[in-house]
Enzyme design. Structure first.
Site, mmCIF file in Angstrom:
data_model
loop_
_atom_site.group_PDB
_atom_site.id
_atom_site.type_symbol
_atom_site.label_atom_id
_atom_site.label_comp_id
_atom_site.label_asym_id
_atom_site.label_seq_id
_atom_site.Cartn_x
_atom_site.Cartn_y
_atom_site.Cartn_z
ATOM 1 C CG HIS A 1 106.637 41.029 -34.493
ATOM 2 N ND1 HIS A 1 107.017 42.320 -34.801
ATOM 3 C CD2 HIS A 1 106.480 41.003 -33.137
ATOM 4 C CE1 HIS A 1 107.081 43.023 -33.687
ATOM 5 N NE2 HIS A 1 106.761 42.250 -32.679
ATOM 6 C CB SER B 1 103.937 41.820 -30.149
ATOM 7 O OG SER B 1 104.188 42.726 -29.098
ATOM 8 C CD GLU C 1 105.244 49.921 -22.816
ATOM 9 O OE1 GLU C 1 106.181 50.568 -22.291
ATOM 10 O OE2 GLU C 1 105.402 48.841 -23.438
ATOM 11 C CG ASP D 1 107.738 46.141 -13.936
ATOM 12 O OD1 ASP D 1 107.976 45.354 -14.869
ATOM 13 O OD2 ASP D 1 108.605 46.506 -13.120
ATOM 14 N N GLY D 2 105.872 45.064 -16.768
ATOM 15 C CA GLY D 2 105.636 43.775 -17.396
ATOM 16 C C GLY D 2 106.039 42.589 -16.554
ATOM 17 C CG ASP E 1 109.581 41.955 -27.147
ATOM 18 O OD1 ASP E 1 110.814 41.925 -27.137
ATOM 19 O OD2 ASP E 1 108.909 42.624 -27.953
#
Length: 285
Positions: free
Chosen positions: A18, A105, A123, A148-149, A169
């Site tokens: 971060h 984040s 998310e 889904d990221g 991430d």
């Protein structure tokens, strides 16, 4: 789908990740034109450090807990200032007041934005998505998406702003996530080769880490900067020894900035012998 970052929020890996995220955003703000941050694994945005999840692990005490209110070198202080300003804002208090919340984040990015900047926060976990949506409800600068990221990584680049940062991430709880991240990054890069990408990974499975680096080196992508901070010997068996980031298209002289940041953080975050940092460019092979 089982991973919940609430157990790990504010740990040493979050501090490094971060702090770097905040510095990248500050560099993007050097130009007046708008930019977008795409956060592919956003979490809930803001974490309660007094809740049972954080209390069960206590990881934040060895992360942000060590920085908050600690003596810091004059060289390190300005590099932590953007990140710590978000931590202070999340707690409505300045150092050394007790910490009760930790900003993830998307929250840090939003805190640092100007009026023209935008965030896409993705998310997948349904409960976390609901909390994330509530956190940024009615905020016209933030778009929250339940997805889904890995799909988002390829779907949302390039952004209409044509400037910005993609933070990747993942939780690294599934087998093969290093391969998934490598393939996802390369697919996104082909669509948007001028964007900044920050790829986070844990320093734990060293063969997988090394294979990821080799894959990047063979990809033909240039301007890849690898940064790692380890809190104990890198090869201590079976433990989470460090945190890594690969930054694609780092801003001018960002390696010098990272060297000062990481060297200053090592003594604050170390948990055993062998704590150190590594910083290098991933050269093509």
């Amino acid at each position: 789908m089982n991973y919940r970052h609430a157990f790990h929020a504010g740990n040493f890996a979050d501090v490094v990740k971060h702090a770097v995220l905040a510095l990248l955003i500050e560099r993007l703000k050097a130009k007046d034109t708008a930019f977008r941050v795409i956060d592919t694994h956003a979490g809930v945005g803001l974490y309660d450090l007094t809740a049972s999840e954080a209390a069960r692990t206590g990881e934040w005490h060895q992360g942000i807990g060590r920085l908050w209110g600690a003596a810091r070198t004059p060289a390190l202080e300005p590099l932590l200032a953007p990140y710590l300003s978000a931590v202070a804002a999340a707690n409505n208090a300045a150092e050394p007041a007790p910490l009760t919340r930790y900003p993830g984040s998307p929250w840090i990015a939003r805190h640092l934005f100007r009026r023209q900047d935008r965030l896409t926060a993705v998310e997948l976990h349904p409960e976390d998505t609901a909390v994330l949506e509530a956190e940024f409800a009615d905020d016209i600068q933030v778009r929250t998406i339940a997805l889904d990221g890995w799909l988002a990584l390829g779907a949302f680049v390039p952004p209409k702003e044509r400037r910005g940062l993609v933070l990747v991430d993942p939780p690294f709880e599934e087998r093969g996530e290093f391969t998934t991240m490598l393939e996802g990054f390369l697919a996104a890069y082909r669509k948007w080769p001028t964007g900044i990408y920050a790829l986070w990974y844990p320093v734990k499975d060293l063969p997988a880490v090394d294979a990821f680096r080799i894959g990047l080196a063979k990809s033909g992508v240039r301007r890849l900067l690898r940064a790692e901070l380890t809190i104990r010997d890198r090869d201590s068996a079976g433990t989470f020894n460090g945190t890594g980031l690969v930054v694609c298209n780092p801003p001018w002289q960002f390696a010098d900035t990272l060297e000062t940041l990481l060297s200053g953080l090592v003594p604050l975050l170390r948990q055993g012998d062998g704590a150190d940092f590594a910083l290098d460019e991933i050269a093509g092979e």
